[in-house]
Design an enzyme around this catalytic site. Sequence first.
Site, PDB file in Angstrom:
ATOM      1  N   CYS A  64      -3.100   1.650   6.822  1.00 29.87           N
ATOM      2  CA  CYS A  64      -3.249   0.765   8.246  1.00 29.87           C
ATOM      3  C   CYS A  64      -3.759   1.865   9.108  1.00 29.87           C
ATOM      4  O   CYS A  64      -4.439   1.304  10.110  1.00 29.87           O
ATOM      5  CB  CYS A  64      -1.928   0.331   8.210  1.00 29.87           C
ATOM      6  SG  CYS A  64      -0.683   1.804   8.562  1.00 29.87           S
ATOM      7  N   ASN A  68       0.953  -1.322  -0.015  1.00 29.86           N
ATOM      8  CA  ASN A  68       0.115   0.010   0.024  1.00 29.86           C
ATOM      9  C   ASN A  68       0.965   1.311  -0.031  1.00 29.86           C
ATOM     10  O   ASN A  68       0.339   2.334  -0.610  1.00 29.86           O
ATOM     11  CB  ASN A  68      -1.056   0.074   1.258  1.00 29.86           C
ATOM     12  CG  ASN A  68      -0.421  -0.193   2.473  1.00 29.86           C
ATOM     13  OD1 ASN A  68       1.044  -0.679   2.706  1.00 29.86           O
ATOM     14  ND2 ASN A  68      -0.951   0.540   3.569  1.00 29.86           N
ATOM     15  N   GLU A 113       8.441   3.481  14.772  1.00 29.55           N
ATOM     16  CA  GLU A 113       9.135   3.732  13.671  1.00 29.55           C
ATOM     17  C   GLU A 113       9.263   5.343  13.703  1.00 29.55           C
ATOM     18  O   GLU A 113       8.154   6.116  13.948  1.00 29.55           O
ATOM     19  CB  GLU A 113       8.670   3.237  12.309  1.00 29.55           C
ATOM     20  CG  GLU A 113       8.667   1.731  12.251  1.00 29.55           C
ATOM     21  CD  GLU A 113       8.136   1.156  11.253  1.00 29.55           C
ATOM     22  OE1 GLU A 113       8.736   0.030  10.705  1.00 29.55           O
ATOM     23  OE2 GLU A 113       7.018   1.527  10.556  1.00 29.55           O
ATOM     24  N   GLU A 131       4.254  -3.768  12.817  1.00 30.68           N
ATOM     25  CA  GLU A 131       3.246  -2.626  12.489  1.00 30.68           C
ATOM     26  C   GLU A 131       2.073  -3.314  11.647  1.00 30.68           C
ATOM     27  O   GLU A 131       2.287  -3.636  10.478  1.00 30.68           O
ATOM     28  CB  GLU A 131       3.647  -1.296  11.970  1.00 30.68           C
ATOM     29  CG  GLU A 131       2.656  -0.551  11.986  1.00 30.68           C
ATOM     30  CD  GLU A 131       2.065   0.063  10.543  1.00 30.68           C
ATOM     31  OE1 GLU A 131       0.973   0.069  10.104  1.00 30.68           O
ATOM     32  OE2 GLU A 131       2.984   0.708   9.734  1.00 30.68           O
TER      33      GLU A 131
END
Length: 496
Positions: free
Chosen positions: A301, A167, A476, A267
């Site tokens: 996400c 994505n 991150e 993640e």
Amino acid sequence: MAETTYLLENIQNKELIRRGPFINGHWLEKSESGETFNVTDPANGKILNTLPDLSLNEVEQAIKGAHDTFYNTYKNTTPRQRAQWLRTIHDLMLENADDLARIITLENGKSLADALSEVKYAASYFLWYSEEAPRQYGATIQPSISSNRVFTIRQPIGVCAVICPWNFPSAMITRKAAVALATGCTVVVKPDHETPLSALALGYLIEKSGVPSGAFNVVISGTKTAKLGTMLCESPLIKKLTFTGSTRVGKILMAQSASNIKKLSLELGGNAPFIVFKDADIEHAVNQLLLCKFRGLGQTCVCANRIYVQAEILDQFVSLLKSKVEQFKIGHGLSKGTTHGCLINTQTLDKVEYHKKDAIEKGAAVVTEGGPLPELGPTFYKPCILSNVPYSAVVAKEETFGPLCPIFTFNSMEEVIREANDTEFGLASYVFSKDINIIFHMAEALEAGMVSCNTGIFSDAAIPFGGIKESGFGREGSLYGIEDYTVVKTVNIGNL
């Protein structure tokens, strides 16, 4: 070169179009087995490139090359030198931003404007970590024994495996690789088989930046994805694995990595609540929802998956949202005027349709029906808005990952907190209110790694990005990102 004609026609810098993986400073144009796989434009099925389907032996060569480079060269480079390389990569990405964006649009399907935004966001991680590279501080500690002295240092963990989704085919790599390279780690990247072209283009720019051969590697496969993932998890030469993707796959990778106690950052899935209180600026909340919900046509996400609107403002909110969504122009991402492109594949479209029909069957009201647009292609979908969605709908529990906008109503703060937290996921959440007391209370009460208040965007290299619960662990970006790619070593000196 016949199969790459469609791609070549749309890219100015032809060097960005690579014919194979990047392993230990070398470009491979065929695999040992001779097997290949096609990368296609999801909007029309046209072949963009035909790439080698690597053998596991070739992947092992990439791992070993990264391992040798780490111990022989890269971990001994100075932070200032690494900072300069990262700054150069950043500059090269911006110099080639238009082409990089076109590659993203062609292999992912998102609009060109959206893709260009991703490229700039992706490049920002190299700029951020070029500034953080020299700032890996330790600490001086006063021990209980007066004749002893103790201090700590941060050292790079070693070879890092990076497994990325489709994505954000550029940004999901840079968010991980930039910090790894900054800390002195070497990298083996495994992009999604549907979107490997952006990773290969990035490999070319990193090669041009002067980063030592073997420090950055890209391995690809069209048919051996699961076996390749297992190899990265189980290899004793890889000391850290970072993954962005589904919770289901994250659990598999975590189990496979247990064999050698590999350091992980994951993640994973999201089910973000987007909560609008009656005192909020309604037009601002709607505008932010458009950015949050429909970026990449909902395939993100941190996308708002459940929209909770306080009952008193429901009609006004829905009416304004409907008028703005109806202005979208769906089409090929490279077509002039396109605001939103296509979905990545037909399976994603089918899931959106399933969630939509389930909610309607359980009593949801249709605001904008939306649905497939077969006249444009098999993966095009007009956004759908539903109102008064019941809590029993599947979409209340499952992540849609598409352009379905389900609106739930609530009456009290206690009610919406209970419903928002009633999920195994905990990645992102959003709150809109002018009342600072509501903002603080919700920020502390919501079970999520990130709470965004009065804004719908998390895209900033300075922000710690990550979730809790079954959305994973690790952070991150930001100053905290370095922690996941380094180890703290204690030095204890006695009898002074």
